[in-house]
Design an enzyme around this catalytic site. Structure first.
Site, PDB file in Angstrom:
ATOM      1  N   SER A   1      19.128  26.308  42.261  1.00  0.00           N
ATOM      2  CA  SER A   1      18.172  25.348  41.707  1.00  0.00           C
ATOM      3  C   SER A   1      17.601  25.896  40.418  1.00  0.00           C
ATOM      4  O   SER A   1      17.774  27.073  40.082  1.00  0.00           O
ATOM      5  CB  SER A   1      17.043  25.069  42.708  1.00  0.00           C
ATOM      6  OG  SER A   1      16.267  26.229  42.914  1.00  0.00           O
TER       7      SER A   1
ATOM      8  N   HIS B   1      22.115  28.667  47.860  1.00  0.00           N
ATOM      9  CA  HIS B   1      21.228  27.654  47.287  1.00  0.00           C
ATOM     10  C   HIS B   1      21.146  27.909  45.789  1.00  0.00           C
ATOM     11  O   HIS B   1      21.039  29.052  45.353  1.00  0.00           O
ATOM     12  CB  HIS B   1      19.827  27.745  47.901  1.00  0.00           C
ATOM     13  CG  HIS B   1      18.785  26.956  47.162  1.00  0.00           C
ATOM     14  ND1 HIS B   1      18.650  25.589  47.301  1.00  0.00           N
ATOM     15  CD2 HIS B   1      17.827  27.355  46.261  1.00  0.00           C
ATOM     16  CE1 HIS B   1      17.662  25.178  46.528  1.00  0.00           C
ATOM     17  NE2 HIS B   1      17.146  26.218  45.885  1.00  0.00           N
TER      18      HIS B   1
END
Length: 345
Positions: A213, A211
């Site tokens: 971000s 992930h």
């Protein structure tokens, strides 16, 4: 007509990438048949240097060395990445150990000749006076830890976290804020390998999920999730890695960056060469898919500083798209100078 043709080419390219990804994964993650070197390794490790280790610890260390390709009975040269795996193997015997993952460095000055775009920040904070400096400080902190070792006697499970920050340190007019910070947690399985391909040793294969971000909200929010594979090859002081990935789909209402793969593509290539204590490395991304229009190239060089072997000078050049999440669709042409603590090799 031309637009339809480009779309068809892109669809064919993605299909070909997917087929190759699946085929390589199937072949690379099935453990090869290897001779049982465990007893030879344990015998070679017994001595004054390791007299504080138990037989169980020696067995675990030898399993890791064999899996990583750094034990070969002394019959061939140990490559640089195999040596890195060997060092990791020694440390995983210690509980809750944090080890370096990606390079850990700080660029004291990083200059972008194409200027950073302040429009998103002006819209987010309703302040048209915000200006961004072309020169900033950047740093990366990246650590990993073993979760499970010798799972089914086939692979090891790791977790890692990488933080990369872009700091407007010299921009005192807006109180020197962090322009962007990218967070990247990941988990992967690391498989043993001892295959040969075109004169290179396939020292490790990995399959994971990541992930990434920037932890922002509103117009500044950026994130995506991927599953990836990584295939590492080496020979002597040269290492090569191919890392394809597949972006996990998101609903259109939650997707802050639906076109991110148009800029960051579906794969990266890495190459690194170590000469004495100097490390030269290169990263190539998405040039083929974008017809060399939206790709990225990163070149770096680390060099020892006088008598301090663990602190090296570091020069990093980046040209292309995807330097950071916030600017993934903006062209950046940047060179930075600073220090590096841990390199790829």
């Amino acid at each position: 007509m031309e637009k339809a043709s480009c779309s068809t080419k892109k669809q064919k390219y993605i299909r070909h990438m997917a087929v190759m990804f699946c085929w390589v994964c199937m072949s690379a993650f099935i453990p090869p048949v290897m001779a049982d070197d465990l007893s030879d390794c344990i015998s070679s490790m017994i001595g004054p240097k390791n007299d504080a280790m138990t037989v169980g610890e020696l067995r675990l260390l030898c399993q890791k060395m064999i899996h990583g390709g750094s034990f070969n009975g002394g019959s061939k040269e140990v490559a640089v990445t195999s040596e890195r795996f060997r060092q990791d193997s020694e440390h995983v015997l210690e509980p809750y150990t944090l080890m370096s993952h990606k390079p850990n460095y700080i660029l004291l000055g990083a200059y972008n000749s194409h200027h950073y775009n302040p429009d998103l920040f002006r819209a987010q904070y309703s302040n048209d006076s915000i200006e961004l400096d072309d020169t900033e400080a950047q740093f990366q902190i990246s650590v990993k830890t073993p979760l499970l070792l010798s799972v089914f006697d086939t692979f090891d499970l790791y977790a890692a976290y990488t933080n990369r920050s872009f700091w407007q340190y010299y921009n005192s007019s807006i109180s020197s804020p962090f322009r962007e910070t990218n967070h990247e947690p990941e988990v992967w399985a690391q498989f043993r390998s001892d295959r040969q391909l075109l004169g290179l040793n396939n020292s490790a294969n990995m399959l994971g999920i990541v992930h990434q971000s920037n932890g922002q909200g509103g117009t500044l929010s950026r994130s995506w999730n991927r599953v990836y594979a990584s295939f590492i090859f080496d020979r002597g002081n040269f290492a090569l890695a191919f890392k394809p990935w597949y972006r996990l789909p998101e609903s259109s209402s939650d997707d802050d960056n639906p076109d991110i793969t148009d800029y960051l593509g579906h794969a990266e290539f890495y190459a690194a060469y170590k000469h004495n204590s100097h490390v030269f490395s290169a990263m190539l991304r998405n040039n083929i898919e974008s017809e060399f229009k939206r790709g990225a190239v990163q070149l770096s060089w680390s060099s020892p500083l006088w008598e301090y072997p663990y602190l090296k000078g570091y020069v990093q050049y980046f040209s292309g798209y995807g330097e950071s999440m916030i600017d993934y669709d903006q062209y950046v042409n940047r060179i930075g100078v600073g220090f590096i603590l841990t390199d790829r090799l």
